[in-house]
Design an enzyme around this catalytic site. Structure first.
Site, PDB file in Angstrom:
ATOM      1  N   ASP A  22      -3.300 -22.874  -4.290  1.00 46.47           N
ATOM      2  CA  ASP A  22      -2.075 -23.098  -3.728  1.00 46.47           C
ATOM      3  C   ASP A  22      -2.334 -24.259  -2.837  1.00 46.47           C
ATOM      4  OD1 ASP A  22      -2.982 -21.896  -1.520  1.00 46.47           O
ATOM      5  OD2 ASP A  22      -1.627 -20.302  -1.497  1.00 46.47           O
ATOM      6  N   ASP A  81       1.284 -15.688 -10.666  1.00 40.71           N
ATOM      7  CA  ASP A  81       0.365 -15.030  -9.790  1.00 40.71           C
ATOM      8  C   ASP A  81       0.999 -14.195  -8.877  1.00 40.71           C
ATOM      9  OD1 ASP A  81       1.369 -17.336  -7.935  1.00 40.71           O
ATOM     10  OD2 ASP A  81       0.312 -15.953  -6.573  1.00 40.71           O
ATOM     11  N   CYS A 108      -4.903   3.081 -21.806  1.00 42.11           N
ATOM     12  CA  CYS A 108      -5.567   2.085 -21.048  1.00 42.11           C
ATOM     13  C   CYS A 108      -6.940   2.067 -21.287  1.00 42.11           C
ATOM     14  CB  CYS A 108      -5.237   2.008 -19.565  1.00 42.11           C
ATOM     15  SG  CYS A 108      -5.929   0.815 -18.644  1.00 42.11           S
ATOM     16  N   CYS A 118      -9.310   0.510 -19.252  1.00 41.24           N
ATOM     17  CA  CYS A 118     -10.031   0.128 -18.015  1.00 41.24           C
ATOM     18  C   CYS A 118     -11.263   1.252 -17.461  1.00 41.24           C
ATOM     19  CB  CYS A 118      -8.982  -0.314 -16.837  1.00 41.24           C
ATOM     20  SG  CYS A 118      -8.641   1.292 -15.710  1.00 41.24           S
ATOM     21  N   CYS A 128      -9.423   4.571 -16.452  1.00 39.95           N
ATOM     22  CA  CYS A 128      -8.718   5.566 -17.197  1.00 39.95           C
ATOM     23  C   CYS A 128      -9.782   5.973 -18.082  1.00 39.95           C
ATOM     24  CB  CYS A 128      -7.887   4.690 -18.019  1.00 39.95           C
ATOM     25  SG  CYS A 128      -6.416   4.194 -16.840  1.00 39.95           S
ATOM     26  N   HIS A 141      -7.802  -1.067 -12.673  1.00 39.84           N
ATOM     27  CA  HIS A 141      -6.762  -0.436 -13.477  1.00 39.84           C
ATOM     28  C   HIS A 141      -5.364  -1.539 -13.357  1.00 39.84           C
ATOM     29  CE1 HIS A 141      -3.928   1.892 -15.587  1.00 39.84           C
ATOM     30  NE2 HIS A 141      -2.999   1.580 -14.774  1.00 39.84           N
TER      31      HIS A 141
HETATM   32 ZN    ZN Z   1      -6.608   2.042 -16.640  1.00 40.84          ZN
END
Ligand code: ZN
Length: 375
Positions: free
Chosen positions: A92, A266, A304, A306, A309, A335
């Protein structure tokens, strides 16, 4: 080094599926950029950020100019090398943080003088200096220096602020040194006034930028007003350039804005929430601090992929949140970023398939169900 380009690959209604090419690689759009304020996405190593699916990150000019300084980062080989992120980076211009964080600001036609919120050191930020800092950092995408119009603003004040930003946009463009694979984006202002937004978009198109951002939204105007502004603004921007909605937002903001023709986003929400025990899931927001998770052996979100998870139960996440362990911020940030990236991938697939309406309807229905009941 390849040139900077934007290709429009598919369209579904106003929603766009595209690809941005930069000196540091490609970005499939619509895309979400995790925020790496101080040259780090908080609680995440760059390889962990990449593993969530992120292709581009954002870094903040204001924070980096104060500490460790753009000159120091340039001397150390630029921001990509400094923070060990080899992919595209957008910076930015510093204008927003000067207004929200710095002390003793003085706004003049030439720019803004202010004192650092860290130690009171005096700085000046002008369009020319903001562009120079972003050049020193080596940003793939740099932003024109603007004034983020405070909200609410009377129309006359919003007009004065927008016109100042347009003069600064012109100076930013003049100061910008073009390099292959790098880009400068202009920023549309004009608060909630459609006529001002259209005038701002037209002024920026006359100057000519590689991409166009919509600034000054998600500052308290509410989602309905934000969408109304996008409905007016997006059609006023060139079809063949990327469009970036700055600082937005919640998952349903992203879905709504993509349907209105936005390509880039963003927001600190997924990372900041990850440090305060808030998780975004397909079934809405979950607070891991809540006692309902204390004995729950199920993962946070069974769909999920990730690290949080795949390897941990809600009970464990609840426990490390309550114990104030660092791992809680790390796992929940991973996550949340994965959730945001999966959402963007879902939107891209839906646009490719011409199924954005069905995707949005299913997204809203799942979110409305709320979290799975305790066992
Ligand atoms: Zn997750």
């Amino acid at each position: 080094m390849s040139g900077f380009s934007f290709s429009l690959l598919a369209r579904d209604g106003a929603a766009r599926r595209g690809r941005i090419e930069t000196a540091h690689g490609a970005v499939e759009t619509p895309a979400f950029m995790p925020v790496g304020t101080a040259a780090t996405v908080k609680a995440m190593r760059p390889e962990d950020v990449r593993a969530t699916g992120a292709q581009i990150i954002l870094a903040n000019t204001y924070h980096l100019m104060l500490r460790p300084s753009a000159e120091r980062i340039a001397a150390l080989g630029g921001l990509h090398k400094f923070m060990n992120w080899p992919g595209p980076i957008l910076t930015d211009s510093g204008g927003f943080q000067v207004m929200s964080l710095a002390k003793l600001r003085k706004l003049k036609e030439s720019g803004v003088t202010f004192r650092s919120h860290l130690d009171g050191t005096k700085f000046e930020l002008t369009p020319e200096r903001a562009v120079e800092i972003q050049h020193l950092l080596g940003a793939d995408i740099a932003m024109a220096f603007d004034e983020c119009t405070p909200f609410p603003a009377e129309e006359a004040a919003a007009l004065r602020s927008m016109e100042l930003s347009m003069r600064w946009a012109e100076r930013s463009k003049r100061a910008y040194r073009a390099r292959p694979g790098h880009a400068l984006f202009g920023i549309v202002q004009g608060s909630v006034y459609p006529a001002l937004r259209r005038r701002s978009a037209a002024a920026l198109c006359d100057i000519g930028f590689d991409g166009y951002a919509v600034g000054g939204l998600a500052v308290g105007e509410g989602q309905e007003t934000m969408f109304a502004v996008l409905d007016e603004t997006a059609p006023a921007l060139p079809e063949d350039r990327p469009r970036y909605l700055m600082g937005v937002g919640k998952p349903d903001d992203l879905v709504g804005a993509v349907r209105r023709g936005i390509d880039l986003f963003d927001c600190v929400l997924p990372t900041r929430s990850g440090r305060t025990a808030q998780a975004f899931t397909r079934r809405g927001t979950v607070n891991l601090r809540n006692a309902r998770h204390a004995a729950d052996a199920r993962p946070l979100d069974a769909e999920c992929g990730c690290a949080a998870c795949a390897g941990y139960s809600r009970a464990y996440l609840h426990h490390i949140v309550r114990a104030g362990e660092m791992l809680a911020a790390m796992l929940l940030t991973a996550h949340n970023l994965r959730y945001y990236q999966d959402l963007m991938a879902g939107l891209r697939g839906a646009i490719d398939a011409g199924a954005i309406d069905a995707f949005a309807a299913r997204f809203a229905a799942e979110q409305a169900k709320g979290d799975i009941p305790p066992p």
